[in-house]
Motif scaffolding. Structure first.
Motif, mmCIF file in Angstrom:
data_model
loop_
_atom_site.group_PDB
_atom_site.id
_atom_site.type_symbol
_atom_site.label_atom_id
_atom_site.label_comp_id
_atom_site.label_asym_id
_atom_site.label_seq_id
_atom_site.Cartn_x
_atom_site.Cartn_y
_atom_site.Cartn_z
ATOM 1 N N LEU A 17 0.751 -1.195 -0.002
ATOM 2 C CA LEU A 17 0.046 0.001 0.033
ATOM 3 C C LEU A 17 0.952 1.395 0.069
ATOM 4 N N GLN A 21 -2.733 5.599 1.453
ATOM 5 C CA GLN A 21 -3.686 4.480 1.542
ATOM 6 C C GLN A 21 -3.735 3.949 3.083
ATOM 7 N N GLU A 24 -5.223 6.631 5.148
ATOM 8 C CA GLU A 24 -6.733 6.637 5.154
ATOM 9 C C GLU A 24 -7.230 5.209 6.007
ATOM 10 N N GLU A 37 -6.919 6.620 -7.362
ATOM 11 C CA GLU A 37 -6.523 4.886 -7.174
ATOM 12 C C GLU A 37 -6.479 4.101 -8.169
ATOM 13 N N CYS A 62 1.515 9.927 -1.425
ATOM 14 C CA CYS A 62 1.111 9.255 -2.425
ATOM 15 C C CYS A 62 2.220 8.194 -3.130
#
Length: 707
Positions: A17, A21, A24, A37, A62
């Motif tokens: 990941l 992510q 979150e 995504e 990211c």
């Protein structure tokens, strides 16, 4: 699994990941502009900065994976703060930079009210002062075709549109030129974006740089009533949201459904809405002295009922169109059967498909199941035009693995490499016999699949081609155990339908009864005078010139081919104007909701048929749509399972032996997709000015002046 402490909460995260992510997962909200995504990582905007305790600077969450974050020296998990003073200051600085050149023209921007930049500027920006005093840069707007409007002064260079067009749509029309302040997103040669998925860049754009040209300056988002529904412009059943104001549809947007369309829709589905208000049938008509004249509902229904009662059942026929809901198909079938009529058909194109077994006409792998395939044989189909979102899923599978794709039929540009095996059906005989090299590819694949298009089935030898396809499927091990691909089940035999109503109509058995005629037989009988009454339920794709002197009843929405030939017109409701059940190509039952009301005196189609049955003295046993749906479920129980895809039946030889019919094939005749123009495939698209403009530009290649 890796351990992280995010905002004081310890979590276990998959090392693959991204840090964004993982944050979150821990309940943190991470702002972003460039990250998406479904697209590759760009790391352009830096809005997703977080604090990694011990790191000399904030990190772009990211662009960093969890596996790249080691434990602290004492062995404790790394600490990530998403809302610390360092993270907030970093985001405020990024937002200040983003707004340096932004024109701040929210009052006249169509993105106003649903703009990511607006929302994040309010949530993460610094409102107290502005240190920028120089002139903002100016960028010339670009021409991207009749669908996408540009305002490039607003562009923040997130490159979502570039990555989408390259990775998902499979076209290289969009890109970036220059560097730094001189960077511009452009189509290089000022050409239109040549993709059936181009409208999705409008949704992806986080600012107002790329907008819907047909929707421009027509409405604000807070004025619109939003209705969840289903698209009917192909057989995928893409999930959509219809935004309407009053009685008018203003725009159509995609809804997320991972199993069907992910979050994409084709341009035809998105921009066809202007066809809903043009060439509409808004009152009944009766042909008098060769001309259609307005009539009352009572006059029209009395005339149709008298014709049905006065004509022998063998001389009456009914054809269901491609956009009909299950409710009206069921009502028409029940009405015709009450008169003893057996000349019923829903296969306007003449496809050699039977109503049983169900696996004969389904996309059995399911759309999501495509991602598990490693070999694919296309037979007489052009998925890029027949189902653009499905074609994007095939491309996604090719990008992510070792999918080998081969085609039998006329070659098309499908946005991924295709091994062209031949244009005629003779190649299928070789593959079925095991003498063609691609037969070994299918046998050696773990999860092979094939897709048979209507271009292969709507021929005189369509049943023989269908039999060859099942032979190939059986010989190569495509038909495995029952269940979903996730459960180890697999069924690689697929029929790609092109009509939204086709699977539902076949499920309901809207096919010729004992001694009944199919579409070809109905038209032949009408030409010869053997069929005297033809009832068209939105059937505009047949050759209406062949109905001869038959009395034609047309129940539909637009003044298209069927209405021009009709003796009586009964105005119905379009798919945005009624609630109804549709069954997509994979057999998934879905509910479309009504967003607006039909124009003028037009009525919902099932209600028209119910009223006609009353006038004709053959009253149907349901007075409301819920009772009608209960009758549908009583006949076909799987209609009760809304939103569920059917499971594979497994390698039951009795099922697969019954599919198709052995016989000779026309080996030399090319297999051609039935869709010659993606933008003009039904009555609604043919009434749309936007679709006509796209057809002229992309299909007919008539150049237009750039704006």
């Amino acid at each position: 699994m890796s351990k992280l402490i995010i905002d004081g909460k310890e979590i276990d995260a998959d090392p693959s990941l991204t840090l964004l992510q993982a944050c979150e997962m821990a309940g943190a909200e991470i702002p972003r502009f460039c990250y998406h995504e479904r697209l590759s990582i760009a790391g352009n905007c830096r809005m997703c900065l977080v604090e990694w305790v011990g790191s000399p600077k904030p990190q772009a969450s990211c662009a960093m994976q969890v596996r790249d974050i080691p434990n602290n020296r004492d062995g404790t998990p790394a600490k990530i703060n998403t809302n610390s003073a360092i993270a907030r200051k970093a985001r405020e600085g990024v937002m200040e930079f983003l707004l340096i050149n932004h024109p701040l023209d929210c009052p006249i921007c169509d993105q106003g009210g649903e703009c990511d930049l607006q929302d994040q500027a309010m949530g993460y920006g610094r409102a107290s002062f502005n240190r920028y005093r120089e002139h903002k840069r100016a960028v010339e707007d670009k021409y991207m075709g009749p669908l996408v409007k540009t305002s490039m002064n607003r562009c923040i260079h997130c490159t979502r549109c570039v990555r989408f067009s390259t990775e998902v749509a499979g076209v290289t029309d969009l890109g970036a030129t220059g560097r730094g302040e001189d960077m511009e997103i452009t189509t290089y040669l000022e050409k239109a974006i040549e993709s059936e998925l181009s409208g999705n860049v409008i949704d992806l754009c986080p600012v107002g740089a790329l907008l819907s040209k047909p929707y421009s300056f027509t409405a604000r988002p807070w004025e619109l009533r939003k209705t969840e529904s289903i698209d009917v412009n192909d057989a995928m059943g893409c999930n959509i949201r219809i935004d309407s104001r009053g009685r008018e549809v203003m725009r159509i947007l995609p809804r997320i459904n991972e199993a069907v369309n992910e979050e994409w829709i084709g341009d035809k589905s998105r921009f066809v809405w202007d066809g809903l208000k043009r060439q509409r049938l808004d009152r009944p008509y009766i042909r008098t002295n060769g001309k259609l004249q307005p009539a009352t509902w009572g006059e029209a229904l009395d005339l149709v009922a008298s014709k049905l009662k006065a004509t022998p059942a063998a001389k009456v026929a009914a054809i269901a169109g491609d956009l009909a809901t299950a409710e009206e198909i069921k009502a028409l079938k029940d009405l015709m059967r009450s008169f003893g009529v057996t000349n019923l058909d829903c296969r306007q194109d003449g496809a050699k498909l039977e109503a049983s077994p169900r696996q004969t006409y389904l996309f059995n792998t399911t759309f999501q199941g495509i991602e598990a395939a490693d070999a694919l044989l296309l037979i007489g189909t052009n998925p890029r035009w027949e189902a653009p979102v499905l074609n994007a899923r095939i491309r996604k599978t090719w990008i992510g693995g070792n999918l080998k794709v081969a085609n039998v039929g006329v070659p098309y540009d499908l946005t991924y490499p295709v091994d062209q095996l031949g244009v005629g059906a003779g190649v299928l005989e070789e593959i079925a016999a095991g003498t063609h090299p691609f037969a070994d590819v299918l046998k050696n694949a773990k999860r092979p699949m094939l897709i048979v298009g209507q271009g292969a089935l709507a021929r005189t030898d369509g049943a023989a081609i269908l039999k060859l396809a099942t032979t190939i499927a059986s010989a190569s091990g495509m038909i495995g155990p029952a269940g979903t691909p996730e459960e180890g089940g697999w069924n690689g035999f697929n029929v790609l339908q092109t009509a939204a109503a086709r699977v539902g109509a076949l499920d309901l058995g809207f096919v010729p009864g004992d001694g009944g005629r199919d579409v070809a037989g109905i038209l032949e009988g009408a030409s010869a005078g053997e069929i005297e009454v033809v009832y068209l339920l939105g059937a505009d794709e047949i050759d209406v010139s062949r109905v001869g002197k038959a009395f034609v009843v047309y129940q539909g929405t637009h003044g298209d081919a069927g209405a021009h030939r009709a003796d009586v017109i009964l105005p119905g409701a379009a798919y945005t104007e009624k609630s109804g059940l549709y069954v997509n190509a994979e057999g998934r039952v879905q509910l479309a909701n009504r967003a607006t009301f039909p124009p003028g005196e037009a009525k919902e189609d099932w209600a028209i048929l119910r009223a006609l049955s009353d006038v004709a003295g053959k009253r149907l046993p349901y007075d409301d749509i819920e009772a009608l749906r209960r009758a549908i479920v009583a006949d076909v129980p799987h209609f009760a399972s809304v939103n569920a895809a059917p499971l594979s039946a497994g390698p039951d030889t009795s099922i697969w032996d019954a599919i198709g019919a052995a016989g000779p094939v026309d080996a030399a005749r090319p297999l051609v997709s039935p869709i010659a123009d993606y933008y003009l495939t039904n009555a609604i698209t043919r009434a749309s000015e936007t679709m006509a403009e796209c057809s002229r530009l992309y299909v007919q290649r008539i150049p237009m002046a750039a704006e």
